[in-house]
Structures are given as structure tokens and as C-alpha cells.
Design an enzyme around this catalytic site. Structure first.
Site, PDB file in Angstrom:
ATOM      1  N   SER A  80       0.849  -1.190   0.000  1.00 23.62           N
ATOM      2  CA  SER A  80       0.000   0.000   0.000  1.00 23.62           C
ATOM      3  C   SER A  80       0.883   1.238   0.000  1.00 23.62           C
ATOM      4  CB  SER A  80      -0.872   0.017   1.262  1.00 23.62           C
ATOM      5  OG  SER A  80      -1.627   1.216   1.322  1.00 23.62           O
ATOM      6  N   TYR A  90      -3.468  -0.753  10.293  1.00 19.28           N
ATOM      7  CA  TYR A  90      -3.310  -1.163   8.885  1.00 19.28           C
ATOM      8  C   TYR A  90      -1.982  -0.638   8.336  1.00 19.28           C
ATOM      9  CZ  TYR A  90      -4.250  -1.578   3.884  1.00 19.28           C
ATOM     10  OH  TYR A  90      -4.164  -1.892   2.551  1.00 19.28           O
TER      11      TYR A  90
HETATM   12  O1  NJP Z   1      -9.780  -6.017  -1.180  1.00 20.73           O
HETATM   13  P1  NJP Z   1     -11.105  -6.912  -1.299  1.00 20.73           P
HETATM   14  P2  NJP Z   1      -8.778  -5.442  -2.291  1.00 20.73           P
HETATM   15  N1  NJP Z   1      -6.938 -15.628   3.287  1.00 20.73           N
HETATM   16  O2  NJP Z   1     -11.687  -6.879   0.066  1.00 20.73           O
HETATM   17  C1  NJP Z   1      -9.467 -12.346   0.278  1.00 20.73           C
HETATM   18  C2  NJP Z   1      -4.505  -3.783  -0.727  1.00 20.73           C
HETATM   19  N2  NJP Z   1      -4.922  -2.398  -0.825  1.00 20.73           N
HETATM   20  O3  NJP Z   1      -8.879  -6.186  -3.548  1.00 20.73           O
HETATM   21  O4  NJP Z   1     -11.400 -14.758   1.543  1.00 20.73           O
HETATM   22  C3  NJP Z   1      -7.139 -15.661   1.961  1.00 20.73           C
HETATM   23  O5  NJP Z   1     -11.953  -6.465  -2.441  1.00 20.73           O
HETATM   24  C4  NJP Z   1     -10.936 -12.061   0.018  1.00 20.73           C
HETATM   25  O6  NJP Z   1     -11.692 -13.201  -0.294  1.00 20.73           O
HETATM   26  P3  NJP Z   1     -12.481 -14.108   0.784  1.00 20.73           P
HETATM   27  C5  NJP Z   1      -5.102  -4.567   0.396  1.00 20.73           C
HETATM   28  O7  NJP Z   1      -4.451  -4.337   1.633  1.00 20.73           O
HETATM   29  C6  NJP Z   1      -6.210  -2.079  -1.084  1.00 20.73           C
HETATM   30  O8  NJP Z   1      -8.907  -3.976  -2.308  1.00 20.73           O
HETATM   31  O9  NJP Z   1     -13.248 -15.035  -0.072  1.00 20.73           O
HETATM   32  N3  NJP Z   1      -7.838 -14.721   1.303  1.00 20.73           N
HETATM   33  C7  NJP Z   1     -10.849 -11.236  -1.265  1.00 20.73           C
HETATM   34  O10 NJP Z   1     -10.745 -12.069  -2.388  1.00 20.73           O
HETATM   35  C8  NJP Z   1      -4.904  -5.977  -0.102  1.00 20.73           C
HETATM   36  O11 NJP Z   1      -3.633  -6.459   0.269  1.00 20.73           O
HETATM   37  C9  NJP Z   1      -6.590  -0.727  -1.163  1.00 20.73           C
HETATM   38  O12 NJP Z   1     -13.316 -13.167   1.588  1.00 20.73           O
HETATM   39  C10 NJP Z   1      -8.355 -13.711   2.024  1.00 20.73           C
HETATM   40  C11 NJP Z   1      -9.568 -10.470  -1.113  1.00 20.73           C
HETATM   41  O13 NJP Z   1      -8.783 -11.145  -0.126  1.00 20.73           O
HETATM   42  C12 NJP Z   1      -4.993  -5.837  -1.611  1.00 20.73           C
HETATM   43  O14 NJP Z   1      -4.891  -4.448  -1.890  1.00 20.73           O
HETATM   44  C13 NJP Z   1      -5.647   0.264  -0.976  1.00 20.73           C
HETATM   45  C14 NJP Z   1      -8.183 -13.622   3.404  1.00 20.73           C
HETATM   46  C15 NJP Z   1      -9.777  -9.031  -0.686  1.00 20.73           C
HETATM   47  O15 NJP Z   1     -10.546  -8.368  -1.624  1.00 20.73           O
HETATM   48  C16 NJP Z   1      -6.279  -6.345  -2.232  1.00 20.73           C
HETATM   49  O16 NJP Z   1      -7.386  -5.774  -1.558  1.00 20.73           O
HETATM   50  C17 NJP Z   1      -4.338  -0.102  -0.707  1.00 20.73           C
HETATM   51  C18 NJP Z   1      -7.445 -14.634   4.036  1.00 20.73           C
HETATM   52  N4  NJP Z   1      -7.253 -14.637   5.365  1.00 20.73           N
HETATM   53  C19 NJP Z   1      -3.987  -1.423  -0.646  1.00 20.73           C
HETATM   54  N5  NJP Z   1      -8.817 -12.508   3.850  1.00 20.73           N
HETATM   55  C20 NJP Z   1      -7.991  -0.312  -1.473  1.00 20.73           C
HETATM   56  N6  NJP Z   1      -8.890  -1.232  -1.832  1.00 20.73           N
HETATM   57  O17 NJP Z   1      -8.284   0.910  -1.410  1.00 20.73           O
HETATM   58  C21 NJP Z   1      -9.359 -11.921   2.768  1.00 20.73           C
HETATM   59  O18 NJP Z   1      -3.430   0.874  -0.498  1.00 20.73           O
HETATM   60  N7  NJP Z   1      -9.088 -12.638   1.659  1.00 20.73           N
END
Ligand code: NJP
Length: 239
Positions: A139, A152
């Protein structure tokens, strides 16, 4: 461009991870897509319908046994891992004193422990093959601090530290390690929904997928250490 390459993408059931899987599949990679809920199986079906070779694994990246199992299944099916995309992440945004210890633990477990477990699971294999790429979606707040995001932000600083050290350890083995440091992205992140009006100008998931594709398909002599990207409407990140 990534024909015969095998990519493992965590957090691939929706948001950035799903777009990254679609992009890498379109470039010819075989895909292991990982998510912690049953959503991952539906996403995998959609990817298969596009003609991609896909293994779906339900695994929580913070659990050692789950991570071991996801790589066992990947090696059984594909025999190798060329690319790991540590994308799974969770975030909560409130004042520092409003966070519970459980909030703190969960963010560190998924964002930091998950990156540690997945990366170290694949490092010996990549070292032995003298090739491989590990990309972590960190991030911009891995490089600068913000109010209402103390925990975070701390997790993403930790990820930067881990990835930077790993990059140095693996250079001599021809293994590339990089981070992508985005600003605000229009996803489900932090209990949100994509497509809300106030997110109109935010980064789109494809912007992140393009950055991953650029890093992953760089020529062999080159490593893209870091990409930082922001919506033009977001404040300038003075880092
Ligand atoms: O988030 P979201 P993003 N083990 O919530 C999965 C970073 N980032 O795409 O497990 C395995 O739409 C969850 O699936 P499910 C952020 O920190 C974002 O935005 O089925 N999987 C879903 O597929 C992150 O590192 C922003 O619920 C796990 C996915 O993760 C990355 O971008 C800004 C899990 C999350 O999808 C992708 O986030 C920034 C686990 N324990 C950085 N927990 C932003 N969106 O603004 C969750 O600076 N998942």
C-alpha cells in the site's frame, strides 16, 4: 507472454486479486487462485469459462496448514510455481484507541503473517530453480502514515520491511521480489462495495492487474522493485 508459467494469487475471489488472476490468465499463465471463503470456487468457474487452466484452493493465508496445503495442491497439479502474488489483505480504519486487540491481531495475521507464510513456502523452490517472482500488494501507507489507519499502516510498513529484506536475500538466486503500493482502489476492501459514487475517480482493479503484469513479465535481467500508483484525485503522496 506468461505461457507455461504458474501463478499463485491469494485473495483472488474478488477485488484486485480476481482482476490479477484474469490478467495473468489472459497472458497465458496457469493459475492457483486462493480465497478464504467458498466464493473462490465461483470465481474459479468464471476463470475456467474464459479458457484458463485454474486450480481453486480455499485457504486462509494466515494459517500455516492451509498455506502448506495450497502449495501441495499447486505442485501436484502444476509441478512448479513461477509467480506468487501476495494480494490477500484486510483493513479497518478508525482511531488507534478504537482498535481492539483482535482487530490488531487479524490485520497482522492476514497482511503480514500471510505474506510471510506464502513467501517462505515458495522460496526454497524458487531458489532451487534459480527463477521466480514474488509480488506483494502492499500500500502507499507502507511508505507514509495516515490518521485513522494506524494498525493497517503498521502492517503495510511491516510488509515493506519483509519484502525489502527478502529481495536482497533472493537477488543472487535470480528470484525477483517487488511490491505494488497503491492508493485508494474501488473494491470490497474494508467492508465496502465497488461502484459507489464517491469512488468514481479511484483506481480500478485493472490498474493493479496491469502493474502486476508489468512486474511479472519484465525481462529476466530486470526486477521492478516497486510501483506506487494513485488516483490523480488523491493527495500527492510525499514519501
Ligand atoms: O480487497 P477486497 P482489495 N486468506 O476486500 C481475500 C490492498 N490495498 O482487492 O477470503 C485468503 O476487495 C478475500 O476473499 P475471501 C489490500 O491491503 C487495497 O482492495 O473469499 N484470502 C478477497 O478475495 C490488499 O492487500 C486498497 O473473503 C483472504 C480479497 O482477499 C490488496 O490491496 C488500498 C483472506 C480481498 O478483496 C487487495 O485488496 C491499498 C485470508 N485470510 C492497498 N482474507 C484499497 N482497496 O483501497 C481476505 O493501499 N481474503
Amino acid at each position: 507472454m506468461l505461457q507455461n508459467k504458474v501463478a499463485v494469487i491469494t485473495g483472488a475471489s474478488r477485488g484486485c486479486g480476481k482482476a490479477i488472476a484474469e490478467k495473468l490468465g489472459a497472458l497465458g499463465a496457469k493459475l492457483t487462485v486462493v480465497g478464504s471463503s467458498d466464493r473462490i470456487f465461483k470465481t474459479a468457474e468464471e476463470l475456467k469459462e474464459k479458457g484458463y487452466e485454474v486450480l481453486a484452493v480455499k485457504a486462509d493465508v494466515s494459517i500455516e496448514e492451509d498455506v502448506a496445503e495450497l502449495f501441495n495442491q499447486t505442485f501436484d497439479q502444476f509441478g512448479q510455481v513461477d509467480l506468487l502474488v501476495n494480494n490477500a489483505g484486510v483493513g479497518q480504519f478508525k482511531l488507534a484507541e478504537e482498535h481492539s486487540l483482535e482487530d490488531f491481531r487479524r490485520m497482522f495475521e492476514v497482511n503480514v503473517q500471510g505474506v510471510f507464510l506464502c513467501s517462505t513456502a515458495v522460496v526454497p523452490h524458487m531458489k532451487e530453480r534459480k527463477e521466480g517472482t514474488i509480488i506483494t500488494i502492499s500500500s502507499d501507507v507502507g511508505r507514509r502514515t495516515i490518521a485513522n489507519g494506524s494498525v493497517y499502516t503498521a502492517t503495510k510498513y511491516a510488509v515493506q520491511g519483509f519484502s525489502g529484506s527478502l529481495a536482497q536475500e533472493l537477488r543472487e538466486f535470480g528470484v525477483r521480489v517487488g511490491t505494488i503500493n497503491p492508493g485508494a482502489i474501488d473494491t470490497y476492501f474494508a467492508d465496502s462495495e465497488p461502484g459507489l459514487d464517491f469512488k468514481e475517480d479511484w483506481l480500478k482493479v485493472n490498474d493493479i492487474a496491469e502493474a502486476v503484469a508489468y512486474m511479472a513479465s519484465a525481462p529476466k535481467h530486470m526486477v521492478v522493485d516497486e510501483i506506487m500508483l494513485h488516483p490523480l484525485s488523491q493527495e500527492y503522496p510525499n514519501v
